[in-house]
Design a protein around this motif. Sequence first.
Motif, mmCIF file in Angstrom:
data_model
loop_
_atom_site.group_PDB
_atom_site.id
_atom_site.type_symbol
_atom_site.label_atom_id
_atom_site.label_comp_id
_atom_site.label_asym_id
_atom_site.label_seq_id
_atom_site.Cartn_x
_atom_site.Cartn_y
_atom_site.Cartn_z
ATOM 1 N N ALA A 182 0.964 -1.073 -0.015
ATOM 2 C CA ALA A 182 0.053 -0.027 0.023
ATOM 3 C C ALA A 182 0.799 1.125 -0.013
ATOM 4 O O ALA A 182 1.685 1.341 0.833
ATOM 5 N N GLY A 183 0.688 1.981 -0.981
ATOM 6 C CA GLY A 183 1.336 3.380 -1.158
ATOM 7 C C GLY A 183 2.443 3.387 -2.073
ATOM 8 O O GLY A 183 3.272 4.240 -2.117
ATOM 9 N N ASP A 184 3.188 2.127 -2.049
ATOM 10 C CA ASP A 184 4.205 1.924 -3.013
ATOM 11 C C ASP A 184 4.140 1.670 -4.606
ATOM 12 O O ASP A 184 2.903 1.306 -4.849
ATOM 13 N N ASN A 185 4.951 1.981 -5.225
ATOM 14 C CA ASN A 185 4.767 2.038 -6.779
ATOM 15 C C ASN A 185 4.920 0.583 -7.187
ATOM 16 O O ASN A 185 5.655 0.112 -8.057
ATOM 17 N N TYR A 186 4.354 -0.506 -6.663
ATOM 18 C CA TYR A 186 4.487 -1.808 -7.221
ATOM 19 C C TYR A 186 3.003 -2.127 -8.054
ATOM 20 O O TYR A 186 1.883 -1.655 -7.734
ATOM 21 N N CYS A 187 3.033 -3.015 -9.048
ATOM 22 C CA CYS A 187 2.036 -3.350 -9.720
ATOM 23 C C CYS A 187 2.096 -4.828 -10.340
ATOM 24 O O CYS A 187 3.121 -5.528 -10.176
ATOM 25 N N VAL A 188 1.007 -5.333 -10.700
ATOM 26 C CA VAL A 188 0.824 -6.582 -11.197
ATOM 27 C C VAL A 188 0.344 -6.403 -12.809
ATOM 28 O O VAL A 188 -0.498 -5.495 -12.748
ATOM 29 N N ILE A 189 0.864 -7.029 -13.688
ATOM 30 C CA ILE A 189 0.298 -6.608 -14.868
ATOM 31 C C ILE A 189 -0.335 -8.076 -15.601
ATOM 32 O O ILE A 189 -0.142 -8.947 -15.066
ATOM 33 N N GLY A 190 -1.376 -7.516 -16.385
ATOM 34 C CA GLY A 190 -2.232 -8.724 -17.179
ATOM 35 C C GLY A 190 -1.299 -9.524 -18.166
ATOM 36 O O GLY A 190 -0.298 -9.153 -18.677
ATOM 37 N N HIS A 191 -1.843 -10.784 -18.294
ATOM 38 C CA HIS A 191 -1.064 -11.542 -19.391
ATOM 39 C C HIS A 191 -0.860 -11.057 -20.844
ATOM 40 O O HIS A 191 0.330 -11.064 -21.263
ATOM 41 N N GLN A 192 -1.957 -10.320 -21.262
ATOM 42 C CA GLN A 192 -1.447 -9.691 -22.560
ATOM 43 C C GLN A 192 -0.552 -8.636 -22.667
ATOM 44 O O GLN A 192 0.448 -8.489 -23.423
ATOM 45 N N LEU A 193 -0.507 -7.669 -21.562
ATOM 46 C CA LEU A 193 0.367 -6.868 -21.490
ATOM 47 C C LEU A 193 1.961 -7.240 -21.290
ATOM 48 O O LEU A 193 2.727 -6.906 -21.812
ATOM 49 N N TYR A 194 1.964 -8.338 -20.367
ATOM 50 C CA TYR A 194 3.100 -8.886 -20.436
ATOM 51 C C TYR A 194 3.704 -9.428 -21.777
ATOM 52 O O TYR A 194 4.823 -9.361 -21.821
ATOM 53 N N GLN A 195 2.852 -10.141 -22.463
ATOM 54 C CA GLN A 195 3.244 -10.742 -23.789
ATOM 55 C C GLN A 195 3.785 -9.453 -24.559
ATOM 56 O O GLN A 195 4.685 -9.886 -25.400
ATOM 57 N N THR A 196 3.121 -8.301 -24.503
ATOM 58 C CA THR A 196 3.376 -7.036 -25.463
ATOM 59 C C THR A 196 4.910 -6.606 -24.983
ATOM 60 O O THR A 196 5.598 -6.312 -25.617
ATOM 61 N N ILE A 197 5.039 -6.491 -23.685
ATOM 62 C CA ILE A 197 6.471 -6.376 -23.115
ATOM 63 C C ILE A 197 7.300 -7.159 -23.242
ATOM 64 O O ILE A 197 8.545 -6.884 -23.713
ATOM 65 N N ALA A 198 7.174 -8.336 -23.395
ATOM 66 C CA ALA A 198 7.963 -9.552 -23.607
ATOM 67 C C ALA A 198 8.685 -9.503 -25.039
ATOM 68 O O ALA A 198 9.663 -9.512 -25.433
ATOM 69 N N ALA A 199 7.448 -9.342 -26.116
ATOM 70 C CA ALA A 199 7.972 -9.326 -27.204
ATOM 71 C C ALA A 199 8.751 -7.873 -27.784
ATOM 72 O O ALA A 199 9.636 -8.101 -28.479
ATOM 73 N N LYS A 200 8.512 -6.977 -27.263
ATOM 74 C CA LYS A 200 9.278 -5.593 -27.335
ATOM 75 C C LYS A 200 10.596 -5.648 -26.804
ATOM 76 O O LYS A 200 11.505 -5.082 -27.423
ATOM 77 N N THR A 201 10.831 -6.117 -25.658
ATOM 78 C CA THR A 201 12.094 -6.325 -24.929
ATOM 79 C C THR A 201 12.945 -7.458 -25.218
ATOM 80 O O THR A 201 14.003 -7.552 -25.201
#
Length: 164
Positions: free
Chosen positions: A20-39
């Motif tokens: 709570a209050g920290d800049n942590y996140c959990v991302i969705g699977h499709q967003l993960y796939q997009t990030i993995a493909a770009k990186t």
Amino acid sequence: MFDLAKLSILQGRPLSFLDAGDNYCVIGHQLYQTIAAKTGSNHVINTQIISGNVIYTIVGILQPWPSNFFFQTDFNTAILVPIRTALRTEANANISNLAIRIHSTAGMDMTEMQITQYLQNLTQSQVVVQSPKSLIDSMQKSSETMTILLGLIGSISLIVGGIG
């Protein structure tokens, strides 16, 4: 939200009250796939992403999530952050949807009415309650309308065929 929407973690961990209050996140699977493909890397846990002007550290990735009638959010493309973080980092953050699980269906209509009245008094805005019962009722009305419509079309076809 994880329990209510039946979200499961594919990698990493879910958010907790410690985040709570920290800049942590959990991302969705499709967003993960997009990030993995770009990186070009499947290892995105503990890496950082920017959403708006805020940098978040990814601590978890959701398993693919099938959409349903109750949640208007597509969790596959979402970035989940603690509510305190969202209210702190987003100037225009507001709560537009609230999901509540009721353990007993006894007195459901009364419970809906009380929730609606409480939230309307609290927010001074219109509140719409959507329950499984209301969804089933609307589906039944749609089904009845389709039955009547198909009956009318069949009747007209028989009349035209009889005249012919």
